[in-house]
Design an enzyme around this catalytic site. Sequence first.
Site, PDB file in Angstrom:
ATOM      1  N   ASN A  42      56.895 103.888 106.133  1.00 42.48           N
ATOM      2  CA  ASN A  42      56.885 103.392 107.774  1.00 42.48           C
ATOM      3  C   ASN A  42      57.882 102.437 108.152  1.00 42.48           C
ATOM      4  O   ASN A  42      58.352 101.550 107.479  1.00 42.48           O
ATOM      5  CB  ASN A  42      55.489 102.775 107.620  1.00 42.48           C
ATOM      6  N   ILE A  43      58.303 102.530 109.469  1.00 42.33           N
ATOM      7  CA  ILE A  43      59.188 101.731 110.249  1.00 42.33           C
ATOM      8  C   ILE A  43      58.508 100.943 111.500  1.00 42.33           C
ATOM      9  O   ILE A  43      58.303 101.888 112.335  1.00 42.33           O
ATOM     10  CB  ILE A  43      60.379 102.497 110.416  1.00 42.33           C
ATOM     11  N   GLU A  55      54.632 109.220 106.872  1.00 38.61           N
ATOM     12  CA  GLU A  55      54.886 110.774 106.927  1.00 38.61           C
ATOM     13  C   GLU A  55      55.742 111.143 107.829  1.00 38.61           C
ATOM     14  O   GLU A  55      56.297 112.442 107.735  1.00 38.61           O
ATOM     15  CB  GLU A  55      53.357 111.258 107.274  1.00 38.61           C
ATOM     16  N   CYS A  86      47.083 109.039 108.883  1.00 36.53           N
ATOM     17  CA  CYS A  86      46.579 108.871 110.269  1.00 36.53           C
ATOM     18  C   CYS A  86      46.545 110.203 110.935  1.00 36.53           C
ATOM     19  O   CYS A  86      46.963 111.212 110.575  1.00 36.53           O
ATOM     20  CB  CYS A  86      47.218 107.762 110.789  1.00 36.53           C
TER      21      CYS A  86
HETATM   22  N1  THU Z   1      50.619 103.876 108.362  1.00 36.97           N
HETATM   23  C1  THU Z   1      51.627 105.061 107.851  1.00 36.97           C
HETATM   24  O1  THU Z   1      52.715 104.828 107.682  1.00 36.97           O
HETATM   25  N2  THU Z   1      50.775 106.143 107.460  1.00 36.97           N
HETATM   26  C2  THU Z   1      49.471 106.378 107.506  1.00 36.97           C
HETATM   27  O2  THU Z   1      49.152 107.513 107.589  1.00 36.97           O
HETATM   28  C3  THU Z   1      48.795 105.243 108.133  1.00 36.97           C
HETATM   29  C4  THU Z   1      49.315 104.092 108.742  1.00 36.97           C
HETATM   30  C5  THU Z   1      51.503 102.936 108.676  1.00 36.97           C
HETATM   31  C6  THU Z   1      51.691 102.459 110.166  1.00 36.97           C
HETATM   32  C7  THU Z   1      51.908 101.127 110.017  1.00 36.97           C
HETATM   33  O3  THU Z   1      53.173 100.792 109.778  1.00 36.97           O
HETATM   34  C8  THU Z   1      51.159 100.582 108.979  1.00 36.97           C
HETATM   35  O4  THU Z   1      50.896 101.903 108.170  1.00 36.97           O
HETATM   36  C9  THU Z   1      49.705  99.989 109.359  1.00 36.97           C
HETATM   37  O5  THU Z   1      49.021 100.872 110.198  1.00 36.97           O
END
Ligand code: THU
Length: 132
Positions: A42-43, A55, A86
Amino acid sequence: MNSSELFDAAKEAMRHAYAPYSQFPVGAALITDTGKLFSGCNIENASYPEGWCAETTALAHMVMAGESKIAAVAVVAEKMALITPCGGCRQRLKEFGAPDTLVHLCDENGVVETVTLGDLLPKGFAFPGDKG
Ligand code: THU
């Protein structure tokens, strides 16, 4: 590639997470039908809604490599016993997967549960006439 190797790739990707705002590092890895592996983290962004998920990063790498069919996915989060993608990422994965595509939900030690994309996103959006 087995699910444990996919987990390893997701966990390695998680090390690159840029999550200073949520403090919630996530890693994802996917294997294509051609056997190629892609991963992502995640970024986040100071303008919160502009950040994106692990993802999504993995999918961007896959598309830029000219690939388009996901065979399996693994997702891991540092602070969760079992993370599920998500809603937005379910729809993004659906674009390149199939209802029976395996999604391995992991904790920091490995795969906890394996479900399918169809389990995660029944009745996801598709244009009229598109399958899946
Ligand atoms: N996040 C993901 O990378 N993938 C998911 O499926 C759920 C949430 C990340 C987004 C954000 O950077 C952090 O988790 C908190 O929501």
